[in-house]
Design an enzyme around this catalytic site. Structure first.
Site, PDB file in Angstrom:
ATOM      1  NE  ARG A  42      -3.937  -1.674   0.134  1.00 23.75           N
ATOM      2  CZ  ARG A  42      -4.819  -2.045  -0.693  1.00 23.75           C
ATOM      3  NH1 ARG A  42      -4.825  -1.520  -1.988  1.00 23.75           N
ATOM      4  NH2 ARG A  42      -5.728  -3.040  -0.679  1.00 23.75           N
TER       5      ARG A  42
ATOM      6  CG  LEU B 183      -1.286  -3.448 -13.637  1.00 23.84           C
ATOM      7  CD1 LEU B 183      -2.577  -3.090 -14.223  1.00 23.84           C
ATOM      8  CD2 LEU B 183      -0.024  -3.395 -14.664  1.00 23.84           C
ATOM      9  NE  ARG B 184      -2.249  -0.801  -4.804  1.00 25.77           N
ATOM     10  CZ  ARG B 184      -2.797  -1.702  -4.174  1.00 25.77           C
ATOM     11  NH1 ARG B 184      -1.858  -2.781  -4.203  1.00 25.77           N
ATOM     12  NH2 ARG B 184      -3.951  -1.791  -3.675  1.00 25.77           N
ATOM     13  N   GLY B 185       3.155  -0.792  -9.170  1.00 23.60           N
ATOM     14  CA  GLY B 185       4.413  -0.445  -9.359  1.00 23.60           C
ATOM     15  C   GLY B 185       4.721   0.556 -10.696  1.00 23.60           C
TER      16      GLY B 185
END
Length: 338
Positions: free
Chosen positions: A179, A259-261
């Site tokens: 997060r 896909l946060r990266g």
């Protein structure tokens, strides 16, 4: 650490910072000092949730139309103590009002105070699991829902989550670690002259805090103005399509889950360009932020001794076709940025 914090101030949607490092390295001091750099925000007068008057989704607790009067206030920075109860964090029944007026009323908690601000958790790796679950839910949705004693309240809880901790005291749950938009690792300074410099600065502050603050006021105001300018310029910053493809290729090669990266690296690179007064993202911008954005998202191999930061940089250099920096070059670049 400083770069990650500044970029999150410029673009809060980056998603916060996790700072892990040795004890006594100034993690908490640096984070709390950030509050002084934050420009004021416009909020609805007498609203417990710091509601934005220009945001139609953010209503008062009763769901009614907000007051037309607005005030300027400092961006809230809320400390979440390790011993906090779930009621104190989420909010609870206003007992005083219930006894005096016989009505059910909601008393906002720390998540309400932190809305549109910064929520800081010191020693986040020691936080109780049930509070971690509450933070995960709010950080993911941007809302806090409270069901207590016949009261049902839903209020905005959109905050930048900043955590610090010592890795010796335990690891963080992968769900919570993911997060955090960025992850910085802090090591104790080894150079004797630099250690003496830090000790002297601390002694000067302890001797006369007011004079020390006045002495650095001009630099502080200059940095604050730079942040305000960067926030205004951020929507104009653009990134070449090929660069975006290369960022996603690095994430794919490193086997980063989700896909946060990709999203965070794109946002951080744009924020850095805005911070330095540019409207075009360069490869160097991406190089400077990609380790901070991806280091904590890699799957850990217990048999692998390679530092995850090195692994990210190695993959970046291959995909972007640039030469890896030597340790001497890295040290020179770090001292130049200081």
């Amino acid at each position: 650490m400083k770069l990650a914090l500044l970029l999150n101030v410029i673009d809060p949607k980056i998603g916060g910072v996790m700072i892990m490092g040795d004890r006594g390295t100034g993690k908490s001091t640096t984070i709390r000092a950030l509050a002084d750099l934050l420009p004021e925000i416009e909020v609805v007068a007498d609203d417990p949730f710091n509601s934005d008057p220009n945001e139609p989704d953010w209503m008062n607790s009763d769901g009614g139309v907000q007051s037309a009067s607005t005030v300027k206030k400092k961006v809230p920075m809320v400390d979440l103590p390790l011993g906090a109860t779930e009621d104190r964090v989420c909010g609870t029944i206003d007992i005083e009002k219930a006894l005096a007026e016989g009505v059910k009323a909601f008393e906002p908690g720390l998540l309400a105070k932190a809305n549109r601000g910064i929520l800081y958790v010191d020693e986040v790796n020691l936080l109780d699991d049930h509070l971690v679950d509450v933070l995960l839910d709010s950080a993911a949705s941007g809302w806090n829902t409270v069901e207590r004693e016949g009261i049902s309240i839903r209020h905005p809880a959109r905050f930048v989550l900043v955590g610090s901790g010592n890795p010796e005291e335990g690891e963080l749950r992968p769900q919570l670690l993911d997060r955090f938009g960025m992850h910085a690792e802090i090591r104790t300074v080894k150079e004797p002259t630099l250690r003496v410099k830090i000790v002297e600065e601390r002694a000067a502050f302890d001797k006369n805090p007011l004079d020390y603050i006045k002495e650095h006021q001009e630099v502080q105001e200059t940095l604050q103005q730079q942040i305000v300018t960067a926030q205004a310029q951020l929507p104009q910053v653009e990134m070449d399509y090929d660069m975006r493809v290369n960022i996603s290729e690095v994430c794919s090669e490193l086997d980063v889950d989700g896909l946060r990266g990709d999203i965070v690296t794109n946002r951080a690179a744009k924020a850095l360009a805005a911070f330095e007064g540019r409207t075009e993202v360069t490869v160097d911008d991406i190089r400077r932020v990609i380790t901070l954005c991806l280091r904590h998202r890699l799957r850990k191999d217990p048999l692998e001794s390679i530092d995850s930061g090195y692994k990210v940089q190695k993959s970046f250099c291959r995909v972007f076709g640039v030469e890896a920096e030597s340790e001497a070059d890295s040290a020179m670049a770090a001292s130049a940025s200081r």
